[in-house]
Design a protein around this motif. Structure first.
Motif, PDB file in Angstrom:
ATOM      1  N   TYR B  14       0.454  -1.437  -0.454  1.00 43.52           N
ATOM      2  CA  TYR B  14      -0.148  -0.317   0.137  1.00 43.52           C
ATOM      3  C   TYR B  14       1.131   0.973   0.365  1.00 43.52           C
ATOM      4  O   TYR B  14       2.037   1.403   0.507  1.00 43.52           O
ATOM      5  CB  TYR B  14      -0.891  -0.140   1.528  1.00 43.52           C
ATOM      6  CG  TYR B  14      -2.818  -0.998   1.313  1.00 43.52           C
ATOM      7  CD1 TYR B  14      -3.090  -0.784   0.021  1.00 43.52           C
ATOM      8  CD2 TYR B  14      -2.258  -2.010   1.738  1.00 43.52           C
ATOM      9  CE1 TYR B  14      -4.322  -1.728   0.532  1.00 43.52           C
ATOM     10  CE2 TYR B  14      -3.147  -2.634   1.718  1.00 43.52           C
ATOM     11  CZ  TYR B  14      -4.411  -3.069   0.730  1.00 43.52           C
ATOM     12  OH  TYR B  14      -5.380  -3.266   0.520  1.00 43.52           O
ATOM     13  N   ASP B  16       1.443   3.406   2.698  1.00 42.37           N
ATOM     14  CA  ASP B  16       1.844   3.691   3.635  1.00 42.37           C
ATOM     15  C   ASP B  16       2.858   2.945   3.386  1.00 42.37           C
ATOM     16  O   ASP B  16       3.624   3.360   4.559  1.00 42.37           O
ATOM     17  CB  ASP B  16       1.065   4.323   4.501  1.00 42.37           C
ATOM     18  CG  ASP B  16       0.516   2.704   4.822  1.00 42.37           C
ATOM     19  OD1 ASP B  16       0.727   1.571   4.060  1.00 42.37           O
ATOM     20  OD2 ASP B  16      -0.236   2.780   5.629  1.00 42.37           O
ATOM     21  N   ARG B  38      -6.473 -15.074   9.712  1.00 42.04           N
ATOM     22  CA  ARG B  38      -6.441 -13.748  11.139  1.00 42.04           C
ATOM     23  C   ARG B  38      -6.525 -12.755  10.213  1.00 42.04           C
ATOM     24  O   ARG B  38      -6.502 -11.881   9.396  1.00 42.04           O
ATOM     25  CB  ARG B  38      -5.140 -13.424  11.438  1.00 42.04           C
ATOM     26  CG  ARG B  38      -4.808 -15.078  12.444  1.00 42.04           C
ATOM     27  CD  ARG B  38      -4.150 -15.628  13.787  1.00 42.04           C
ATOM     28  NE  ARG B  38      -4.917 -14.494  14.414  1.00 42.04           N
ATOM     29  CZ  ARG B  38      -4.095 -13.775  15.545  1.00 42.04           C
ATOM     30  NH1 ARG B  38      -3.174 -14.574  15.950  1.00 42.04           N
ATOM     31  NH2 ARG B  38      -4.427 -13.205  16.412  1.00 42.04           N
ATOM     32  N   ASN B  39      -7.647 -11.414  11.832  1.00 43.43           N
ATOM     33  CA  ASN B  39      -7.170 -10.149  10.669  1.00 43.43           C
ATOM     34  C   ASN B  39      -5.718  -9.488  10.259  1.00 43.43           C
ATOM     35  O   ASN B  39      -4.935  -9.759  11.481  1.00 43.43           O
ATOM     36  CB  ASN B  39      -8.180  -9.068  12.275  1.00 43.43           C
ATOM     37  CG  ASN B  39      -8.991  -9.670  13.013  1.00 43.43           C
ATOM     38  OD1 ASN B  39      -9.029  -9.854  13.972  1.00 43.43           O
ATOM     39  ND2 ASN B  39      -9.607  -9.659  11.562  1.00 43.43           N
ATOM     40  N   LYS B  43      -6.687 -10.959   3.630  1.00 42.47           N
ATOM     41  CA  LYS B  43      -8.166 -11.922   2.820  1.00 42.47           C
ATOM     42  C   LYS B  43      -8.594 -10.548   1.848  1.00 42.47           C
ATOM     43  O   LYS B  43      -8.760 -10.935   0.889  1.00 42.47           O
ATOM     44  CB  LYS B  43      -8.672 -12.447   3.471  1.00 42.47           C
ATOM     45  CG  LYS B  43      -8.153 -13.113   4.703  1.00 42.47           C
ATOM     46  CD  LYS B  43      -9.557 -13.743   5.351  1.00 42.47           C
ATOM     47  CE  LYS B  43     -10.044 -12.878   6.778  1.00 42.47           C
ATOM     48  NZ  LYS B  43      -8.666 -12.448   7.526  1.00 42.47           N
ATOM     49  N   THR B  45      -6.941  -7.929   0.778  1.00 41.62           N
ATOM     50  CA  THR B  45      -6.467  -7.253  -0.498  1.00 41.62           C
ATOM     51  C   THR B  45      -6.518  -7.654  -1.215  1.00 41.62           C
ATOM     52  O   THR B  45      -6.670  -7.780  -2.495  1.00 41.62           O
ATOM     53  CB  THR B  45      -5.099  -7.043   0.540  1.00 41.62           C
ATOM     54  OG1 THR B  45      -5.224  -5.867   1.278  1.00 41.62           O
ATOM     55  CG2 THR B  45      -4.387  -6.486  -1.027  1.00 41.62           C
ATOM     56  N   GLN B  84     -16.379  -6.270   2.395  1.00 42.62           N
ATOM     57  CA  GLN B  84     -16.203  -6.399   3.929  1.00 42.62           C
ATOM     58  C   GLN B  84     -16.863  -5.180   3.961  1.00 42.62           C
ATOM     59  O   GLN B  84     -16.607  -4.002   3.901  1.00 42.62           O
ATOM     60  CB  GLN B  84     -14.968  -6.612   3.846  1.00 42.62           C
ATOM     61  CG  GLN B  84     -14.846  -6.373   5.455  1.00 42.62           C
ATOM     62  CD  GLN B  84     -13.270  -6.938   6.238  1.00 42.62           C
ATOM     63  OE1 GLN B  84     -12.451  -7.161   5.909  1.00 42.62           O
ATOM     64  NE2 GLN B  84     -13.835  -7.291   7.520  1.00 42.62           N
ATOM     65  N   HIS B 190     -14.346 -15.431   8.974  1.00 44.35           N
ATOM     66  CA  HIS B 190     -13.723 -16.294  10.297  1.00 44.35           C
ATOM     67  C   HIS B 190     -14.441 -17.484  11.114  1.00 44.35           C
ATOM     68  O   HIS B 190     -14.275 -17.417  12.086  1.00 44.35           O
ATOM     69  CB  HIS B 190     -13.894 -14.806  11.753  1.00 44.35           C
ATOM     70  CG  HIS B 190     -13.268 -13.604  10.760  1.00 44.35           C
ATOM     71  ND1 HIS B 190     -11.427 -13.533  10.192  1.00 44.35           N
ATOM     72  CD2 HIS B 190     -12.721 -12.869  10.308  1.00 44.35           C
ATOM     73  CE1 HIS B 190     -10.925 -12.974   9.716  1.00 44.35           C
ATOM     74  NE2 HIS B 190     -11.481 -12.405  10.061  1.00 44.35           N
TER      75      HIS B 190
HETATM   76  N1  LIG Z   1      -5.754   1.083   2.758  1.00 44.43           N
HETATM   77  C1  LIG Z   1      -5.111   0.551   3.363  1.00 44.43           C
HETATM   78  N2  LIG Z   1      -3.794   1.093   3.347  1.00 44.43           N
HETATM   79  C2  LIG Z   1      -2.879   0.232   3.971  1.00 44.43           C
HETATM   80  N3  LIG Z   1      -2.757  -0.419   4.157  1.00 44.43           N
HETATM   81  C3  LIG Z   1      -3.676  -1.115   3.978  1.00 44.43           C
HETATM   82  C4  LIG Z   1      -5.037  -0.807   3.568  1.00 44.43           C
HETATM   83  N4  LIG Z   1      -6.068  -1.371   3.974  1.00 44.43           N
HETATM   84  C5  LIG Z   1      -5.514  -2.512   4.387  1.00 44.43           C
HETATM   85  N5  LIG Z   1      -4.109  -2.036   4.611  1.00 44.43           N
HETATM   86  C6  LIG Z   1      -3.589  -3.404   5.535  1.00 44.43           C
HETATM   87  O1  LIG Z   1      -2.859  -4.836   4.850  1.00 44.43           O
HETATM   88  C7  LIG Z   1      -2.683  -5.383   5.987  1.00 44.43           C
HETATM   89  C8  LIG Z   1      -4.098  -6.776   5.244  1.00 44.43           C
HETATM   90  O2  LIG Z   1      -5.763  -5.478   5.363  1.00 44.43           O
HETATM   91  P1  LIG Z   1      -6.471  -6.196   4.851  1.00 44.43           P
HETATM   92  O3  LIG Z   1      -7.530  -5.532   5.316  1.00 44.43           O
HETATM   93  O4  LIG Z   1      -6.406  -7.468   3.634  1.00 44.43           O
HETATM   94  O5  LIG Z   1      -6.871  -8.079   6.517  1.00 44.43           O
HETATM   95  P2  LIG Z   1      -8.023  -8.814   6.138  1.00 44.43           P
HETATM   96  O6  LIG Z   1      -7.123 -10.686   6.166  1.00 44.43           O
HETATM   97  O7  LIG Z   1      -8.466  -8.734   5.728  1.00 44.43           O
HETATM   98  O8  LIG Z   1      -8.050  -9.036   8.368  1.00 44.43           O
HETATM   99  P3  LIG Z   1     -10.011  -8.658   7.904  1.00 44.43           P
HETATM  100  O9  LIG Z   1      -9.866 -10.603   8.893  1.00 44.43           O
HETATM  101  O10 LIG Z   1     -10.018  -7.843   9.433  1.00 44.43           O
HETATM  102  O11 LIG Z   1     -10.863  -8.261   8.177  1.00 44.43           O
HETATM  103  C9  LIG Z   1      -3.297  -5.093   6.845  1.00 44.43           C
HETATM  104  O12 LIG Z   1      -2.136  -5.053   7.796  1.00 44.43           O
HETATM  105  C10 LIG Z   1      -3.955  -3.777   6.941  1.00 44.43           C
HETATM  106  O13 LIG Z   1      -3.570  -3.180   7.630  1.00 44.43           O
END
Ligand SMILES: Nc1ncnc2c1ncn2[C@@H]1O[C@H](COP(=O)(O)OP(=O)(O)OP(=O)(O)O)[C@@H](O)[C@H]1O
Ligand SMILES: [Mg+2]
Lengths: 240, 283
Positions: B14, B16, B38-39, B43, B45, B84, B190
């Motif tokens: 990303y 950042d 996990r969170n 996923k 992404t 989501q 989950h």
């Molecule tokens: N728009 C964004 N900008 C920067 N970092 C991001 C962004 N979206 C997600 N992240 C980071 O990317 C990583 C993966 O996030 P993602 O949302 O894909 O996880 P997830 O598996 O869907 O989690 P959850 O089960 O909580 O939904 C995390 O570290 C999150 O902080």
């Protein structure tokens, strides 16, 4: 362009919502009407024609900006923009839908302005057609600017602050409510950054309030095309 | 077997600097695949890249023969992707939501109305079809989006946590709606029982990598003949500790012995893959 979407969305999001929350109809009218009132009082009635034209232009521009504010809200808060990204919709179908929704709620306001303008005898048939064209160009230009700006907003908390600044700078400062000729040249050129400026100049020329500044037309055309092109690139539609 | 979704060394960094995907490789061939993790595992992404909402940083993803970057416009005609945590637009009704979405996908008004009605009936939203979303419960709001997916009748469907926050009966409704989807479905969840109930194959994502892929049976192979024994008692010993809970994996025939010692015995689920994975990563 998905016209069916724009139509349906305008119907649901704009027209249907009037009955569910009519406050917008009033607020869309209020701003320019208050200006009309104040300008008429302060100028002892001399600038009333300008205020009517300005009302039209500012309703168009502010509603385009409000529409994009909603787009930012839907992207950041509702997280619903992605739903539309993954369809064959373009960012402009979507923004047009939002903008027309706001314009739908602003229609009663535009109507009142139309009636006032007609009563004052400002409007004549041919210039009116050209005026509609100017308003359409302004609509696209203002919407594009709003898309660019709201695309940069990361948090909803900042949204309304930014939107208020943009709508004042874009619509109130330019010579929409007063004769463009009273501005010193440098100020006029500076204000050209807002498409409302050339739009207002042309409108004032069209209805014979001031002499016709034809050079404002290419300016308006160029600005509309340029802002539109930048907005297309920067819309943040598909996240990078 | 036809590969419907092909993911090759997919990476996402990303703006950042967060690296969300570190190079995922996956070939999905089944009608329904679940992505668990996990969170923050990556996923969402991954789902967003596959459904042309987010650009990948590098690597390749092909969905139904179409590249997610190069052929995005064509791919979008074939897919549905429910984000989501998407919330409906407060003053629009479920019916208006569905019609808007279907028309955005290219339906005519008449077709949209018909498909919307079927989907709303299936998800028991028909009686609420003309109620503004603001006045609906959280679960009903969520079901609006599942109804969109059902009504769209798309070839590929991505559902990011479609059942989070739903009551058990609503979840069953969503499950049967998911089973009715005619296309290929990828969903994240989950709820381990959801993954087990719905999907033919499961992809496990952790820290931006795919750490396991296969059927439930194949993923749980290493636990064969075992159960999970856990306790919150102070002083008790566990191979794995999560918060205050100590967990061990023991042979089924030894279970009784652990019960006597105050452990609770539970069957093995996909969750246990994360229990051992978490500790492996820490140590
Ligand atoms: N728009 C964004 N900008 C920067 N970092 C991001 C962004 N979206 C997600 N992240 C980071 O990317 C990583 C993966 O996030 P993602 O949302 O894909 O996880 P997830 O598996 O869907 O989690 P959850 O089960 O909580 O939904 C995390 O570290 C999150 O902080
Ligand atoms: Mg997620």
């Amino acid at each position: 362009m998905n016209l069916r979407f724009i139509g349906a969305f305008t119907w649901y999001y704009g027209i249907n919502s009037i009955s569910r929350g009519p406050s917008y109809v009033l607020s869309a009218m209020l701003y320019p009407l208050v200006f009309l009132f104040l300008i008429t009082i302060f100028s002892a009635g001399k600038l009333i024609d300008f205020a009517v034209l300005g009302g039209f232009l500012s309703i168009i521009a502010t509603n385009a900006i409000y529409g994009s504010a909603d787009a930012a809200f839907q992207r950041i808060q509702l997280k619903i923009q992605d739903l539309f990204v993954a369809t064959s919709l373009t960012p402009f179908d979507y923004t047009f839908g939002l903008t027309f929704s706001y314009l739908a709620t602003a229609l009663p306001g535009l109507l009142i302005y139309g009636i006032i303008g007609a009563l004052l005898g400002i409007f004549s048939a041919l210039p009116l057609l050209a005026f509609v064209g100017i308003m359409l160009l302004l609509l696209v230009a203002a919407m594009s600017i709003a898309v660019i700006i709201t695309g940069l907003i990361k948090h909803v908390r900042n949204l309304w602050g930014v939107i208020s600044i943009v709508s004042v700078v874009l619509t109130m400062v330019p010579p929409s409510f007063y004769p463009y000729v009273i501005l010193p040249k440098w100020a006029l050129y500076l204000l050209m950054i807002s498409p409302v400026t050339p739009a207002a100049m042309l409108s004032q020329g069209l209805f014979g309030l001031e002499k016709m500044p034809l050079y404002a037309l290419p300016v308006l055309l160029f600005e509309t095309a340029a802002y539109f092109a930048i907005a297309m690139r920067m819309s943040g539609w598909r996240e990078k | 077997m036809r590969t419907i979704i092909e993911i090759k060394d997919l990476k996402k960094r990303y703006g950042d600097g967060t690296v969300a995907l570190k190079g995922v490789n996956l070939n999905l061939t089944k009608r329904l695949t679940t992505v668990i993790g996990r969170n923050g595992a990556g996923k969402t992404t991954m789902m967003r890249i596959l459904s042309t909402q987010l650009m990948p940083s590098s690597g390749k993803a092909v969905v139904d023969g179409l590249d997610v970057v190069r052929d995005a416009w064509m791919l979008r005609k074939k897919l549905v992707s429910i984000p989501q945590e998407a919330s409906p637009m407060g003053f629009l009704t479920p019916m208006e939501h569905l019609k808007t979405y279907l028309i955005a996908r290219g339906s005519t008004m008449g077709q949209a109305a018909k498909d919307a009605e079927n989907a709303l009936r299936t998800l028991e939203l028909w009686d609420a079809r003309n109620t503004p979303a603001d006045e609906l419960s959280g679960g009903m709001k969520r079901k609006i989006f599942v109804a969109m997916a059902l009504a769209a009748n798309a070839e590929v469907v991505f559902l990011d946590e479609p059942t989070t926050g739903l009551d058990p009966l609503s979840r069953l409704e969503v499950w049967s709606a998911v089973k009715m989807l005619k296309g290929t479905v990828v969903l994240t969840t989950h709820y381990m029982e959801e993954a087990q109930e719905l999907s033919e194959e499961i992809a496990m994502v952790d820290h931006g990598e795919c750490i396991g892929f296969g059927t439930v049976q194949s993923l749980l192979k290493k636990f064969r003949g075992m159960v999970r024994a856990e306790t919150g008692a102070d002083g008790a010993k566990g191979r794995y500790t999560i918060g205050n809970t100590k967990i061990r994996y023991v042979k089924l025939r030894d279970a009784e012995h652990y019960v006597d010692e105050g452990y609770t015995i539970k069957p093995i689920t996909l969750e246990d893959l994360f229990v051992i994975r978490g500790v492996e990563l820490e140590s």
